[in-house]
Write an enzyme that holds these catalytic residues in place. Structure first.
Site, mmCIF file in Angstrom:
data_model
loop_
_atom_site.group_PDB
_atom_site.id
_atom_site.type_symbol
_atom_site.label_atom_id
_atom_site.label_comp_id
_atom_site.label_asym_id
_atom_site.label_seq_id
_atom_site.Cartn_x
_atom_site.Cartn_y
_atom_site.Cartn_z
ATOM 1 N N GLU A 1 16.467 -3.145 -2.315
ATOM 2 C CA GLU A 1 16.838 -2.157 -1.119
ATOM 3 C C GLU A 1 15.880 -2.277 -0.245
ATOM 4 O OE1 GLU A 1 19.063 -0.080 0.140
ATOM 5 O OE2 GLU A 1 19.585 0.681 -1.635
ATOM 6 N N ILE B 1 16.867 3.039 4.761
ATOM 7 C CA ILE B 1 18.087 3.408 4.561
ATOM 8 C C ILE B 1 18.720 2.682 3.091
ATOM 9 C CG2 ILE B 1 20.614 3.574 5.655
ATOM 10 C CD1 ILE B 1 18.949 2.684 8.262
ATOM 11 N N SER C 1 0.823 -1.220 0.058
ATOM 12 C CA SER C 1 -0.047 0.052 -0.171
ATOM 13 C C SER C 1 0.928 1.241 0.065
ATOM 14 C CB SER C 1 -0.771 -0.113 1.305
ATOM 15 O OG SER C 1 -1.621 -1.002 1.338
ATOM 16 N N ASP D 1 15.808 -12.212 11.577
ATOM 17 C CA ASP D 1 15.417 -11.076 10.726
ATOM 18 C C ASP D 1 16.956 -10.409 10.408
ATOM 19 O OD1 ASP D 1 13.496 -9.281 9.215
ATOM 20 O OD2 ASP D 1 14.610 -7.951 10.591
ATOM 21 N N LYS E 1 19.323 -10.215 6.968
ATOM 22 C CA LYS E 1 19.731 -8.742 6.415
ATOM 23 C C LYS E 1 21.462 -8.968 6.217
ATOM 24 C CE LYS E 1 15.815 -6.425 8.034
ATOM 25 N NZ LYS E 1 15.139 -5.615 9.277
#
Ligand SMILES: NC(=O)c1ccc[n+]([C@@H]2O[C@H](COP(=O)([O-])OP(=O)(O)OC[C@H]3O[C@@H](n4cnc5c(N)ncnc54)[C@H](OP(=O)(O)O)[C@@H]3O)[C@@H](O)[C@H]2O)c1
Ligand SMILES: NC(=O)c1ccc[n+]([C@@H]2O[C@H](COP(=O)([O-])OP(=O)(O)OC[C@H]3O[C@@H](n4cnc5c(N)ncnc54)[C@H](OP(=O)(O)O)[C@@H]3O)[C@@H](O)[C@H]2O)c1
Lengths: 454, 454
Positions: B150, B157, B35, B222, B226
């Site tokens: 990204e 960031i 959204s 998580d 990354k």
């Protein structure tokens, strides 16, 4: 509406064929940054080729200097050195021109000639682009050949790419930066070691931070050039440098820093770029008081930082080495890779193209912050009342006054008198201060620092 | 060696003709981030077109959801909504596929199908790429179609572009990051409000920071996903998640935070990626003690930051919103623009291509830091001596011991006993702790925090 075909566009096969070719760099300048580019390419050239999927191999084909006899940090074969910039640009082995000589004359000629020859340009020259960018970006557009300038702003920090590419989907609400390392170093030494401005400047020069001629560093214009470039990128139009308010750090005295500390602030040379609700743009550079607890207050020494506020990304901060051989070369090399790629793209103008004819700048008189004002007054009863009356008449609120007594000369005739003032337009403050200067008891022009709300 | 011609490459004219065409987005997922993408495009679509020199116009052509009846933050016409992902990918109006549904099954199928159809992919799915990136990057290469991600690391960031493009000329020496906002929020509330882990977690969930199932947030995975992506970008090879050491914040207790504070540290869930001199790569995630004065210690709440050390750029830091609708959408939109451009480039694979078959990971046993170790011991004379003897036998130095007395139960039988240890390999520490666990006086497995030298 034309739609894209799903098959690879024409040209893709051709590009595949040249996969392993080498691009020749024409390197104008083998000084601090130019040598850094040679060294970085020597060190990491295979890595760059790997990381670009084998598509980019870079080699310095020719380099321009003034004095070929000078010993340099980077070695190049003698026949790769020239003192004739036209030879450099025209050399058929040169595909991309890197301008790292500085100044706005020969540098302009080199960049213009390269663009006209369809050779992408990489430069670290903020003075050139801030002062003469309008002409150069027009040439860039006309010849469909990009100028890349990551190295021009904040050394090794990728702030240009961030504003231009990463934040492409953001309205930029503000950018606030510490973007002159020399000033930052000087202010910090004044604060931490109690040095006078001139002593701290001398130290910065001895350490090689300040230029031999440090004028642009301390008068705010180096930071202003960078702020102008950032604003141009964010808002799409060329900004007239003569319309930008710039004050340097020469006026900062130890007493101001002492006061700032006592009140919970630090003094930083701050570049502020901000969009107002009506779409006009505020651009200014000056020594400012910023809250000690703000992250920008933790930017020490010759480091730089830029806080960017985007409407989608929110608050971000980019921090790193603001200058120096290797960091600046890091940015120039990234631009070289970009330029190399752009040479193969049919739709490849990845440089900056102004996209607005013009935009409105907010006159500095209409910019609003709180202030710290230092007056040099004759020490007699009634002084505070006289000044306060003038401020009151102008509707400017006072949040505090201080008269620091020098323990060595407790009965001096002239003293510093400090007023902290509530927010008001800078123009109103200036008018009121002019009136106050007319008072008998005030001996010289007051010194003003903004207190920034970040 | 093939040289480039100075004339525009073939295909440039053709590209000019399609200058004002619109690219259709197939948006898989209309949740928080999906959204946000719709809203960002609605808000700033003209700006994006302007900033790309009129070359990029983006429009959502089709969107995928599970439940078409659900009310959503972003409005799309009913005929643009589908529940069939194959229809989304195959739709001829879809030029670029954006995957924002999460998970590693359907998401994998969507990304793989899009790549096979030559449609560039934008995704925010770190779990997918960290767990199954090897397969997807291979498909990306085979079909010469990029994946942009990204949005997968650190929300708003631009850390992916920074590592991949801005630092392309740098050997990356280390990357150290706070890249899970939920953990950071929880640790901070434990520190500032004295909450227990479970209370702080509940609060984070109520505020919508933590996922409904916060497992990956608090168990460190998580952040690990990354870190794996960042390491893959920096070093060019796929990293096996099963080889990465990951510890979450579940074991952190108020007493650890209290101790950290007393000793001048803060506790942060830290992702550490570092290249060793022999070229092997250290990747690990765990709650760590970091010096209170380090800039990473000032990363508060749900913000993220990554410190990157490049051999040329030096020390840099990138700070901003680590998650949330608008910041994550900001990154996805930047990738969309990149993808749109890549559709027109003959040499345009700007996504990530692994460039090494494999690389060496440093076994966690060989990684070295100082440590804080908390033991649950029976309170009787001789305990410290017994533990200290085991440490001494292993050659591990002790820099301090502390036995915090709980004022409410001053004579408890079981107490916490804290040791601060000098640097040693993690493997040696683990072996020694196993031995210490065998001691009568030690009642459960000791809890270990690294003390990081940043
Ligand atoms: N230094 C930094 O940290 C830094 C950071 C960011 C941006 N920049 C920008 O990068 C640019 C270069 O800075 P720098 O510090 O590398 O300068 P520098 O050390 O003074 O080097 C300038 C180089 O250009 C050559 N040169 C100058 N004028 C020339 C002319 N008319 N014809 C031929 N060669 C000429 C000089 O030749 P000789 O060696 O023979 O004298 C020298 O090699 C400037 O625009 C500066 O603002 C610098
Ligand atoms: N939220 C963040 O701040 C954030 C930040 C960075 C990255 N990410 C990543 O972005 C991705 C999306 O996160 P989110 O927070 O936006 O998730 P979300 O709010 O749960 O939204 C997921 C969307 O995908 C749809 N969906 C899920 N599974 C589907 C399926 N099998 N078939 C069709 N539609 C399906 C859902 O449809 P319904 O609406 O009909 O249920 C929903 O619209 C994840 O990979 C996440 O890790 C999120």
């Amino acid at each position: 509406m034309t739609r894209f075909a799903l098959s690879p566009p024409a040209g893709r096969d051709e590009a595949r064929r040249v996969k392993c070719s080498t691009l020749g760099i024409g390197l104008a300048g083998l000084g601090t940054v130019g040598s850094g580019v040679v060294l970085a390419l020597q060190r990491n050239s295979d890595l760059i080729t790997d990381r670009t999927g084998g598509t980019v191999r870079l080699k310095v084909a020719k380099a321009l200097v003034r004095n070929p006899a000078k010993a340099r940090a980077a070695d190049l074969p003698a026949d790769a050195i020239t003192t004739d910039w036209q030879e450099l640009v025209a050399d058929p082995a040169v595909d991309i021109v890197v301008e790292l000589i500085g100044g706005t004359d020969t540098a302009f000629d080199i960049v213009a000639a390269a663009l006209k020859a369809g050779k992408p340009v990489v430069t670290g020259n903020k003075a050139l682009l801030a002062e003469r960018g309008t002409e150069l970006f027009a040439l860039s557009k006309e010849h469909d050949t990009p100028i890349h300038f990551e190295a021009a702003v904040a050394g090794g920090i990728p702030i240009i790419k961030t504003v231009q590419e990463s934040f492409v989907g953001n309205r930029i609400l503000s950018m606030t930066g510490i973007i002159n390392g020399t000033s930052n170093y000087i202010l910090e030494r004044m604060a931490n070691a109690g040095l006078e401005f001139s002593e701290a400047l001398k130290e910065a020069q001895d350490l090689g931070y300040a230029e031999a001629d440090p004028a642009l560093d301390v008068n705010g214009w180096d930071a202003a050039h960078k702020a102008i470039l950032l604003a141009t990128l964010a808002y799409g139009f060329s900004i007239d440098p003569t319309k930008v308010y710039v004050a340097g750090i020469e006026q900062v005295r130890p007493i101001d820093i002492e006061f700032a500390t006592r009140l919970g602030y630090v003094v930083k040379l701050l570049a502020v770029v901000r969009e107002h609700d009506d779409g006009s743009i505020e651009v200014r550079v000056q020594p400012s008081f910023i809250p000690k607890s703000h992250i920008l207050a933790s930017v020490h020494g010759v480091f730089n930082a830029v806080a960017v506020h985007g409407d989608a990304a929110g608050e971000s901060l980019f921090y790193g080495s603001g200058a120096g051989q290797d960091p600046t070369a890091s940015s120039a090399v990234a631009d070289l890779v970009e330029a190399a790629r752009s040479l193969r793209q049919p739709d490849g103008h990845r440089g900056f193209l102004p996209y607005k004819e013009a935009g409105a700048l907010v006159p500095v008189e209409e910019t609003t912050t709180a202030y710290y004002v230092r007056f040099d007054v004759t020490d007699r009863p009634g002084v505070v009342a006289e000044i306060a009356a003038k401020l009151a008449a102008a509707g400017i609120g006072i949040s505090g006054t201080h008269s620091p007594v020098n323990p060595e000369t407790p009965d001096a005739d002239f003293v510093d008198m400090v007023f902290q003032l509530h927010s008001c337009p800078f123009g109103l403050l200036q008018e009121t201060l002019t009136e106050i200067e007319g008072l008998d008891c005030v001996n010289s022009s007051p010194v003003v620092f903004r207190i920034e709300k970040l």
